[in-house]
Design an enzyme around this catalytic site. Structure first.
Site, PDB file in Angstrom:
ATOM      1  N   ASP A 110     -23.021  34.422 -62.511  1.00 41.04           N
ATOM      2  CA  ASP A 110     -23.815  35.810 -63.429  1.00 41.04           C
ATOM      3  C   ASP A 110     -23.520  37.142 -62.996  1.00 41.04           C
ATOM      4  O   ASP A 110     -21.890  36.901 -62.906  1.00 41.04           O
ATOM      5  CB  ASP A 110     -25.243  35.721 -62.852  1.00 41.04           C
ATOM      6  CG  ASP A 110     -25.838  36.717 -63.805  1.00 41.04           C
ATOM      7  OD1 ASP A 110     -26.363  36.345 -64.615  1.00 41.04           O
ATOM      8  OD2 ASP A 110     -26.501  38.024 -63.467  1.00 41.04           O
ATOM      9  N   HIS A 275     -29.758  28.387 -66.326  1.00 39.44           N
ATOM     10  CA  HIS A 275     -28.169  29.877 -66.083  1.00 39.44           C
ATOM     11  C   HIS A 275     -28.733  29.471 -63.989  1.00 39.44           C
ATOM     12  O   HIS A 275     -27.667  29.767 -63.672  1.00 39.44           O
ATOM     13  CB  HIS A 275     -29.145  30.742 -66.509  1.00 39.44           C
ATOM     14  CG  HIS A 275     -28.709  31.990 -66.021  1.00 39.44           C
ATOM     15  ND1 HIS A 275     -27.254  32.667 -66.632  1.00 39.44           N
ATOM     16  CD2 HIS A 275     -29.223  33.569 -64.817  1.00 39.44           C
ATOM     17  CE1 HIS A 275     -26.965  33.527 -65.583  1.00 39.44           C
ATOM     18  NE2 HIS A 275     -28.081  34.266 -64.731  1.00 39.44           N
TER      19      HIS A 275
END
Length: 295
Positions: A110, A275
């Site tokens: 991320d 994620h």
């Protein structure tokens, strides 16, 4: 009385120098060729609690909190580049040099992956291998978001606004704001136990201004840096592995093609682990990273 922040068992917790007098908090363990693991949003280095010990069996593993996050320093965003990915990448290079490592592998998730990407472009002589978890480069990210599909990235647009309103709105509902991502972006609600979730929320609530500054930089100076490299034909010189959710089909673009334009030595993989893949599927991610480090 609040509970103590969890730590990575078996790791030494140290302070390392970054750029401009900033100090980074980091966990360090293992022996062998060095690997740096950078966390994402809204997390800290604790996101690597399953993967880092496995890699430390074969490598020297360093897990910093990025500037502005966790227990690292949070300088005011007095300059445009205070939270640019270029500055944050330079933090990591300087921190590793202080440990005696002038070359190392770098893996980011991320926000940490955007820092890793920038480090790979700015410091090709330093980064030996590059691992990217669940992002596309900043310039490409803005290009692929469009229409109602961009609602998945609503936080990017909020934190891109001028200073004041985003910080106030988020600070007034910090647990709800940051918690919404921890709850909504996982495929396994047990992957982030309550102790870790609490640590993430506490750290994020204490870092609203710097987190917003990090995201705001990605709507400004980071785009300038990416575009300059694109125009110059710059590419990542080291082996690169990208693991991401199938954002290409969801948002209508060629995800592997986007990364291939930046990386001639690319291993692009899709995952169904959500994620927070290093927390939901640590065995999968450890295996992928070991394969990258063997290239």
């Amino acid at each position: 009385m609040t509970s103590a922040t969890p730590t990575l068992p078996g790791f030494d917790h140290v302070r390392l120098p970054g750029e401009g007098g900033v100090e980074l908090s980091a966990a360090v363990a293992g022996h062998g060729s060095p690997v740096v693991l950078l966390h994402g949003f809204p997390e800290t280095h604790l996101m690597w609690r399953h993967v880092a010990p496995r890699l430390a069996e074969e490598h020297t593993v360093v897990c910093p909190d990025l500037r502005g996050y966790g227990d690292s320093d949070k300088p005011p965003a007095a300059e445009e580049d205070t939270y640019s990915k270029r500055t944050m990448a330079a933090d990591i290079v300087r921190a590793m040099a202080s440990l005696g490592h002038d070359r190392f592998a770098l893996v980011g998730h991320d926000r940490g992956a955007l820092v890793a990407f920038r480090a790979g472009l700015d410091h090709p002589e330093t980064i030996t291998h590059l691992g990217i978890l669940d992002v596309v480069p900043t310039l490409d990210m803005w290009n692929v978001l469009h229409g109602v599909s961009a609602a998945v990235a609503h936080h990017l647009y909020l934190m891109a606004q001028p200073p004041g309103l985003p910080e106030t709105m988020i600070a007034n509902s910090a647990d709800a704001f940051f918690g919404s991502f921890l709850d909504g972006w996982t495929t396994d609600t047990d992957a982030i136990p309550e102790e870790i979730r609490t640590a993430y929320l506490r750290a994020s609530a204490a870092a609203v201004d710097s987190i917003v500054a990090d995201y705001r930089a990605s709507a400004g100076i980071d785009i300038v840096h990416d575009r300059a490299d694109l125009d110059a034909g710059s590419q990542l010189a080291m082996p690169v592995t990208v693991v991401q959710q199938d954002w290409g089909s969801q948002l209508g673009y060629d995800a592997a093609g986007v990364w291939r334009a930046w990386s001639p030595d690319l291993d692009h993989r899709l995952t169904r682990s959500g994620h927070f893949m290093a927390e939901t599927s640590p065995e999968e991610i450890t295996g992928v990273l070991r394969a990258l480090l063997a290239r």
